[in-house]
Design a protein around this motif. Structure first.
Motif, PDB file in Angstrom:
ATOM      1  N   VAL A  27       1.408  -1.203   0.271  1.00  0.00           N
ATOM      2  CA  VAL A  27       0.399  -0.057   0.481  1.00  0.00           C
ATOM      3  C   VAL A  27       0.864   1.277  -0.189  1.00  0.00           C
ATOM      4  CG1 VAL A  27      -1.533   1.524   1.135  1.00  0.00           C
ATOM      5  CG2 VAL A  27      -2.163  -1.049   0.897  1.00  0.00           C
ATOM      6  N   VAL A  28       1.928   1.214   0.539  1.00  0.00           N
ATOM      7  CA  VAL A  28       2.988   2.225   1.075  1.00  0.00           C
ATOM      8  C   VAL A  28       3.434   2.507  -0.259  1.00  0.00           C
ATOM      9  CG1 VAL A  28       4.539   3.523   2.710  1.00  0.00           C
ATOM     10  CG2 VAL A  28       2.524   2.471   3.673  1.00  0.00           C
ATOM     11  N   GLY A  29       4.245   1.419  -0.916  1.00  0.00           N
ATOM     12  CA  GLY A  29       4.892   1.404  -1.846  1.00  0.00           C
ATOM     13  C   GLY A  29       4.369   2.508  -2.911  1.00  0.00           C
ATOM     14  N   LYS A  30       3.336   1.689  -3.180  1.00  0.00           N
ATOM     15  CA  LYS A  30       2.150   2.352  -3.937  1.00  0.00           C
ATOM     16  C   LYS A  30       1.601   4.031  -4.613  1.00  0.00           C
ATOM     17  CE  LYS A  30      -0.773   2.083  -7.536  1.00  0.00           C
ATOM     18  NZ  LYS A  30      -0.385   1.639  -8.707  1.00  0.00           N
ATOM     19  N   LEU A  31       1.801   4.344  -3.119  1.00  0.00           N
ATOM     20  CA  LEU A  31       1.529   5.502  -2.866  1.00  0.00           C
ATOM     21  C   LEU A  31       3.038   6.649  -3.489  1.00  0.00           C
ATOM     22  CD1 LEU A  31      -0.144   5.294   0.829  1.00  0.00           C
ATOM     23  CD2 LEU A  31      -1.412   6.466  -2.099  1.00  0.00           C
ATOM     24  N   LEU A  32       4.231   5.451  -2.923  1.00  0.00           N
ATOM     25  CA  LEU A  32       5.507   6.423  -3.196  1.00  0.00           C
ATOM     26  C   LEU A  32       5.877   5.928  -4.980  1.00  0.00           C
ATOM     27  CD1 LEU A  32       7.638   5.184  -0.313  1.00  0.00           C
ATOM     28  CD2 LEU A  32       6.351   7.294  -0.780  1.00  0.00           C
ATOM     29  N   VAL A  33       5.834   5.184  -5.306  1.00  0.00           N
ATOM     30  CA  VAL A  33       5.597   4.655  -6.677  1.00  0.00           C
ATOM     31  C   VAL A  33       5.550   6.588  -7.856  1.00  0.00           C
ATOM     32  CG1 VAL A  33       4.092   3.927  -8.959  1.00  0.00           C
ATOM     33  CG2 VAL A  33       4.785   1.835  -7.289  1.00  0.00           C
ATOM     34  N   PRO A  34       5.011   7.052  -7.741  1.00  0.00           N
ATOM     35  CA  PRO A  34       4.761   8.087  -8.350  1.00  0.00           C
ATOM     36  C   PRO A  34       5.528   9.240  -8.328  1.00  0.00           C
ATOM     37  CG  PRO A  34       2.429   8.008  -7.510  1.00  0.00           C
ATOM     38  CD  PRO A  34       3.189   7.234  -7.040  1.00  0.00           C
ATOM     39  N   LEU A 226       9.132  10.791   3.072  1.00  0.00           N
ATOM     40  CA  LEU A 226      10.498  10.485   4.198  1.00  0.00           C
ATOM     41  C   LEU A 226       9.571   9.262   5.102  1.00  0.00           C
ATOM     42  CD1 LEU A 226      11.912  13.992   4.677  1.00  0.00           C
ATOM     43  CD2 LEU A 226      12.506  11.950   3.889  1.00  0.00           C
ATOM     44  N   LEU A 227       8.249   9.549   5.792  1.00  0.00           N
ATOM     45  CA  LEU A 227       7.732   8.865   6.871  1.00  0.00           C
ATOM     46  C   LEU A 227       7.457   6.953   5.806  1.00  0.00           C
ATOM     47  CD1 LEU A 227       5.117  11.115   8.292  1.00  0.00           C
ATOM     48  CD2 LEU A 227       7.424   9.828   9.311  1.00  0.00           C
ATOM     49  N   GLY A 228       7.090   7.494   4.200  1.00  0.00           N
ATOM     50  CA  GLY A 228       6.614   6.498   3.667  1.00  0.00           C
ATOM     51  C   GLY A 228       8.223   5.536   3.978  1.00  0.00           C
ATOM     52  N   LEU A 229       9.377   6.051   3.212  1.00  0.00           N
ATOM     53  CA  LEU A 229      10.680   5.326   3.960  1.00  0.00           C
ATOM     54  C   LEU A 229      10.906   4.666   5.040  1.00  0.00           C
ATOM     55  CD1 LEU A 229      12.330   7.777   1.630  1.00  0.00           C
ATOM     56  CD2 LEU A 229      12.637   5.420   0.953  1.00  0.00           C
ATOM     57  N   LEU A 230      10.484   5.546   5.733  1.00  0.00           N
ATOM     58  CA  LEU A 230      10.843   5.361   7.522  1.00  0.00           C
ATOM     59  C   LEU A 230      10.294   3.552   7.802  1.00  0.00           C
ATOM     60  CD1 LEU A 230      12.334   5.333   9.893  1.00  0.00           C
ATOM     61  CD2 LEU A 230      10.516   7.068  10.526  1.00  0.00           C
ATOM     62  N   TYR A 231       8.499   3.678   7.097  1.00  0.00           N
ATOM     63  CA  TYR A 231       8.273   2.656   7.203  1.00  0.00           C
ATOM     64  C   TYR A 231       8.488   1.015   6.406  1.00  0.00           C
ATOM     65  CZ  TYR A 231       4.450  -0.844   6.866  1.00  0.00           C
ATOM     66  OH  TYR A 231       3.490  -1.864   6.998  1.00  0.00           O
ATOM     67  N   ILE A 232       9.316   1.518   5.575  1.00  0.00           N
ATOM     68  CA  ILE A 232       9.487   0.514   4.103  1.00  0.00           C
ATOM     69  C   ILE A 232      11.178  -0.634   5.829  1.00  0.00           C
ATOM     70  CG2 ILE A 232       7.991   0.621   2.576  1.00  0.00           C
ATOM     71  CD1 ILE A 232      10.050   1.930   1.481  1.00  0.00           C
ATOM     72  N   ALA A 233      11.433   0.657   6.100  1.00  0.00           N
ATOM     73  CA  ALA A 233      12.486   0.276   6.167  1.00  0.00           C
ATOM     74  C   ALA A 233      12.771  -0.313   7.852  1.00  0.00           C
ATOM     75  CB  ALA A 233      13.752   1.384   6.301  1.00  0.00           C
ATOM     76  N   VAL A 234      11.644   0.223   8.007  1.00  0.00           N
ATOM     77  CA  VAL A 234      11.695  -0.639   9.908  1.00  0.00           C
ATOM     78  C   VAL A 234      10.337  -2.015   9.499  1.00  0.00           C
ATOM     79  CG1 VAL A 234      10.887  -0.264  12.308  1.00  0.00           C
ATOM     80  CG2 VAL A 234      12.319   1.293  10.710  1.00  0.00           C
ATOM     81  N   GLY A 235       9.457  -1.589   9.225  1.00  0.00           N
ATOM     82  CA  GLY A 235       8.416  -2.731   9.360  1.00  0.00           C
ATOM     83  C   GLY A 235       8.384  -3.711   8.343  1.00  0.00           C
TER      84      GLY A 235
END
Length: 300
Positions: A27-34, A226-235
C-alpha cells in the motif's frame, strides 16, 4: 536444518506479522511510486535498514573472514531477498495495484512447493497440496468479493508477470534461509540480515544505476515520502524479515509459505480502512479458508 516445529499460537503470531507488514509495504509502495523510481526506492529502503541494523550487530565486523568464506550464500540471499524481490515488487506497482500484487504473492505456497521439489528434492505431501488449495480458494474469495462471477473480470497486466518472477525469487530465498551455512549459526539475526543486506545493496545499487541510465524521473521529496521510507525500512524490512527468518527456521519453508496467503486479506482490509469501508462477510470467509489451509498443511 532442524525438524519443523508444530504450529503453536506463538508461531502463528510470528508468521502472521510479516504478511501484515508486507501488505502495508504494498500500500505504501503504491503511494510512493509516483514520487520515486522503483530501483532507487529499493536501494534507499535497504540503505536505511542497514544503517539501523549496524548498531545491533555483534560478530559481523569481528569475523569479517566469514563474509568471504560464505560469500556465495550471502550473495545469493542478498540478490534474491533484497536486490531482486523488492525491486520487482515496486516495479510491479507501476502497473498493478497493491491488492493485485499481494494476490499474486499469495501463490507463494505453490512456488515454495515447486522450488522445494525441483531445487532441493523435497516432495510435497498430500496435506500440503490440500492446504494450498484451501488457501488459494480464500484468495479467490477476496478477488471476487464473495461473488464468483467477478473472477472472469480480473485483468492481469505487466506488473502481475513481474510479481510472479518476484514470487519465485522469494521462494528460493526462503529455502536458502532454511539451509544457512553452519559456520554462521552462532551469528545473531542482526548480523545475518546485515550481511545479506550488504550483498543485496550491491545488486540494488547496480539496478538503480541502470534505472537512472535509462532516464528515470527525479525524486519528488516530501514529508510523506520520508515517512513512507521510514516505514518500509523498519516494518517490512527489519521486523518482517526477522519474523520470517525465525518462522522458516522453526516451521520450515513449506508451512511458512502458506502464511503469505494472509497478505492479500490484510491488503484488502488496509485499503478498505483508508477509504473508511468496514470489513465485509467475504473477508471472514476468506480468512477462514486461508486459516484452514494453514492448519491442514501443518498437521502431521
Amino acid at each position: 536444518m532442524t525438524a519443523p516445529h508444530a504450529l503453536t499460537p506463538r508461531l502463528a503470531l510470528l508468521l502472521s506479522l510479516p504478511p501484515l507488514l508486507w501488505a502495508g509495504n504494498a500500500v505504501v509502495g503504491k503511494l510512493l511510486v509516483p514520487a520515486m523510481p522503483p530501483a532507487l526506492l529499493n536501494l534507499l529502503r535497504w540503505s536505511l535498514a542497514l544503517t539501523l541494523l549496524l548498531p545491533l550487530t555483534q560478530q559481523l565486523w569481528r569475523e569479517r573472514s566469514l563474509l568471504a568464506q560464505h560469500w556465495r550464500w550471502l550473495a545469493g540471499t542478498g540478490l534474491l531477498g533484497m536486490g531482486l524481490y523488492n525491486a520487482l515488487l515496486y516495479r510491479a506497482l507501476h502497473s498493478s495495484g497493491p491488492l493485485n500484487v499481494t494476490l499474486i504473492a499469495a501463490s507463494l505456497p505453490l512456488s515454495m512447493l515447486l522450488v522445494g521439489l525441483l531445487a532441493f528434492g523435497v516432495r510435497p505431501t498430500l496435506r500440503q497440496g490440500l492446504g494450498a488449495l484451501l488457501s488459494l480458494l480464500g484468495v479467490a474469495v477476496v478477488i471476487s468479493q464473495g461473488e464468483w462471477q467477478r473472477l472472469h473480470q480480473v485483468a492481469f497486466v505487466q506488473g502481475d508477470v513481474l510479481m510472479l518472477l518476484a514470487n519465485l525469487a522469494w521462494a528460493l530465498y526462503s529455502w536458502l534461509l532454511a539451509r544457512a551455512p553452519k559456520g554462521l549459526a552462532h551469528w545473531n539475526w542482526a548480523d545475518l540480515l546485515a550481511a545479506q543486506a550488504l550483498f543485496g545493496l550491491v545488486f540494488a545499487g547496480l539496478g538503480s544505476v541502470a534505472e537512472q541510465a535509462a532516464g528515470a524521473p527525479p525524486v519528488q521529496w516530501s514529508g510523506t515520502v520520508l515517512l513512507g521510507l521510514l516505514y518500509i525500512a523498519v516494518g517490512p524490512s527489519l521486523i518482517a524479515y526477522r519474523c520470517w527468518g525465525l518462522g522458516v527456521r522453526e516451521a520450515g519453508p513449506n508451512l511458512t509459505g502458506f502464511f503469505i496467503n494472509l497478505t492479500p486479506l490484510f491488503a484488502a482490509l488496509l485499503s478498505a480502512a483508508l477509504i473508511g469501508s468496514m470489513p465485509r462477510a467475504f473477508h471472514a470467509l476468506a480468512f477462514a479458508l486461508i486459516a484452514a489451509g494453514i492448519l491442514v498443511s501443518s498437521r502431521r
